[in-house]
Write a protein that holds these residues in place. Structure first.
Motif, mmCIF file in Angstrom:
data_model
loop_
_atom_site.group_PDB
_atom_site.id
_atom_site.type_symbol
_atom_site.label_atom_id
_atom_site.label_comp_id
_atom_site.label_asym_id
_atom_site.label_seq_id
_atom_site.Cartn_x
_atom_site.Cartn_y
_atom_site.Cartn_z
ATOM 1 N N VAL A 9 48.403 39.744 35.645
ATOM 2 C CA VAL A 9 47.833 38.668 36.439
ATOM 3 C C VAL A 9 46.367 38.994 36.650
ATOM 4 O O VAL A 9 46.028 40.080 37.116
ATOM 5 N N THR A 10 45.513 38.055 36.267
ATOM 6 C CA THR A 10 44.085 38.242 36.486
ATOM 7 C C THR A 10 43.566 37.086 37.339
ATOM 8 O O THR A 10 44.178 36.016 37.395
ATOM 9 N N ALA A 11 42.466 37.332 38.005
ATOM 10 C CA ALA A 11 41.814 36.311 38.815
ATOM 11 C C ALA A 11 40.358 36.226 38.390
ATOM 12 O O ALA A 11 39.678 37.242 38.261
ATOM 13 N N ARG A 12 39.901 35.018 38.111
ATOM 14 C CA ARG A 12 38.522 34.769 37.697
ATOM 15 C C ARG A 12 37.865 33.843 38.713
ATOM 16 O O ARG A 12 38.503 32.919 39.214
ATOM 17 N N ALA A 13 36.596 34.098 38.994
ATOM 18 C CA ALA A 13 35.873 33.327 39.999
ATOM 19 C C ALA A 13 34.925 32.328 39.363
ATOM 20 O O ALA A 13 34.190 32.654 38.435
ATOM 21 N N HIS A 43 49.962 45.088 44.375
ATOM 22 C CA HIS A 43 50.024 44.595 45.756
ATOM 23 C C HIS A 43 48.710 43.988 46.238
ATOM 24 O O HIS A 43 48.451 43.940 47.439
ATOM 25 N N GLU A 44 47.871 43.518 45.314
ATOM 26 C CA GLU A 44 46.605 42.887 45.684
ATOM 27 C C GLU A 44 46.715 41.385 45.436
ATOM 28 O O GLU A 44 47.097 40.955 44.346
ATOM 29 N N GLY A 45 46.390 40.589 46.428
ATOM 30 C CA GLY A 45 46.422 39.139 46.284
ATOM 31 C C GLY A 45 45.270 38.636 45.429
ATOM 32 O O GLY A 45 44.292 39.353 45.180
ATOM 33 N N LEU A 46 45.384 37.382 44.987
ATOM 34 C CA LEU A 46 44.351 36.806 44.126
ATOM 35 C C LEU A 46 42.992 36.744 44.814
ATOM 36 O O LEU A 46 41.969 37.068 44.212
ATOM 37 N N ALA A 47 42.966 36.312 46.070
ATOM 38 C CA ALA A 47 41.685 36.229 46.785
ATOM 39 C C ALA A 47 41.047 37.609 46.898
ATOM 40 O O ALA A 47 39.839 37.760 46.682
ATOM 41 N N ASP A 48 41.849 38.606 47.205
ATOM 42 C CA ASP A 48 41.317 39.970 47.316
ATOM 43 C C ASP A 48 40.798 40.466 45.973
ATOM 44 O O ASP A 48 39.779 41.158 45.902
ATOM 45 N N THR A 49 41.492 40.113 44.889
ATOM 46 C CA THR A 49 41.046 40.512 43.552
ATOM 47 C C THR A 49 39.696 39.895 43.232
ATOM 48 O O THR A 49 38.784 40.574 42.754
ATOM 49 N N VAL A 50 39.558 38.603 43.507
ATOM 50 C CA VAL A 50 38.291 37.913 43.228
ATOM 51 C C VAL A 50 37.150 38.529 44.029
ATOM 52 O O VAL A 50 36.083 38.829 43.488
ATOM 53 N N ARG A 65 37.689 29.647 48.003
ATOM 54 C CA ARG A 65 38.001 28.317 48.538
ATOM 55 C C ARG A 65 39.348 27.814 48.081
ATOM 56 O O ARG A 65 40.030 27.113 48.821
ATOM 57 N N GLY A 66 39.745 28.097 46.832
ATOM 58 C CA GLY A 66 41.027 27.597 46.373
ATOM 59 C C GLY A 66 41.205 27.755 44.876
ATOM 60 O O GLY A 66 40.293 28.146 44.159
ATOM 61 N N LEU A 67 42.399 27.448 44.442
ATOM 62 C CA LEU A 67 42.774 27.563 43.036
ATOM 63 C C LEU A 67 42.299 26.337 42.258
ATOM 64 O O LEU A 67 42.503 25.202 42.688
ATOM 65 N N LEU A 68 41.664 26.565 41.107
ATOM 66 C CA LEU A 68 41.279 25.465 40.224
ATOM 67 C C LEU A 68 42.364 25.210 39.187
ATOM 68 O O LEU A 68 42.808 24.090 39.006
ATOM 69 N N PHE A 69 42.807 26.261 38.477
ATOM 70 C CA PHE A 69 43.885 26.121 37.506
ATOM 71 C C PHE A 69 44.367 27.496 37.080
ATOM 72 O O PHE A 69 43.756 28.513 37.382
ATOM 73 N N VAL A 70 45.492 27.512 36.368
ATOM 74 C CA VAL A 70 46.061 28.745 35.826
ATOM 75 C C VAL A 70 46.109 28.608 34.314
ATOM 76 O O VAL A 70 46.566 27.592 33.784
ATOM 77 N N CYS A 90 44.311 33.265 36.727
ATOM 78 C CA CYS A 90 44.134 32.303 37.814
ATOM 79 C C CYS A 90 42.645 32.111 38.051
ATOM 80 O O CYS A 90 41.932 33.058 38.374
ATOM 81 N N VAL A 91 42.173 30.894 37.865
ATOM 82 C CA VAL A 91 40.748 30.586 38.011
ATOM 83 C C VAL A 91 40.560 29.927 39.374
ATOM 84 O O VAL A 91 41.147 28.875 39.645
#
Length: 159
Positions: A9-13, A43-50, A65-70, A90-91
């Motif tokens: 799982v990755t998170a992109r800003a 155990h790291e949430g998406l917001a924390d990752t970003v 602010r929020g999720l744009l798309f996956v 997760c963008v």
């Protein structure tokens, strides 16, 4: 019995400022751009990752602010190679709070992986070698009024 799949799982800003988007430019192995972000730690949430990755890569403090798309990635030819990972990217839309940006035109930091943070006009996004090539989906998500209202974080009780 089949093996348990390896899922990343990755998170992109997506960080915007004055009709510009914050990207990381890489010159090797071939010139390309990425959105800031990366793999979530255990155990790291998406917001924390970003927030962590944008700080590491660009030297900026952000607020999600929020999720744009996956974006789901399952590389072709994956077969049974354990080194090829199933990935969910997760963008998310993130802001740089007022006063959080260092002085000057842009972020001074250099990504520890060799990227250079750059503010790029949104009008140039479709012409850039962005990896993965999500320019059209990204621009469509930014135009959508529903783009930031579909993400909910739930803390599950420990069992």
């Amino acid at each position: 019995m089949s093996a348990v799949p390896s899922v990343h799982v990755t998170a992109r800003a997506v960080v915007l400022r004055n009709e510009q988007i914050l990207l990381l430019r890489y010159d090797r192995p071939r010139p390309h751009y990425n959105l800031p972000g990366g793999k979530a730690k255990a155990h790291e949430g998406l917001a924390d990752t970003v927030v962590r990755k944008v700080a590491e890569e660009c030297g900026l403090r952000t607020e999600v602010r929020g999720l744009l798309f996956v974006e789901e990635s399952l590389p072709a030819g994956r077969g049974s190679d354990p080194a090829v990972h199933h990935k969910f990217e997760c963008v998310v839309l993130a802001d740089v709070p007022d006063g959080a940006e260092p002085p000057g035109d842009g972020p001074p930091a250099r990504d520890p992986h060799g990227g250079t943070p750059e503010w790029v006009p949104l009008t140039e996004l479709t012409e850039l070698p962005l990896l993965p090539p999500i320019q059209e989906r990204l621009l469509a998500a930014l135009r959508s009024p529903l783009s930031t209202g579909i993400w909910h974080r739930v803390e599950e009780p420990v069992r």
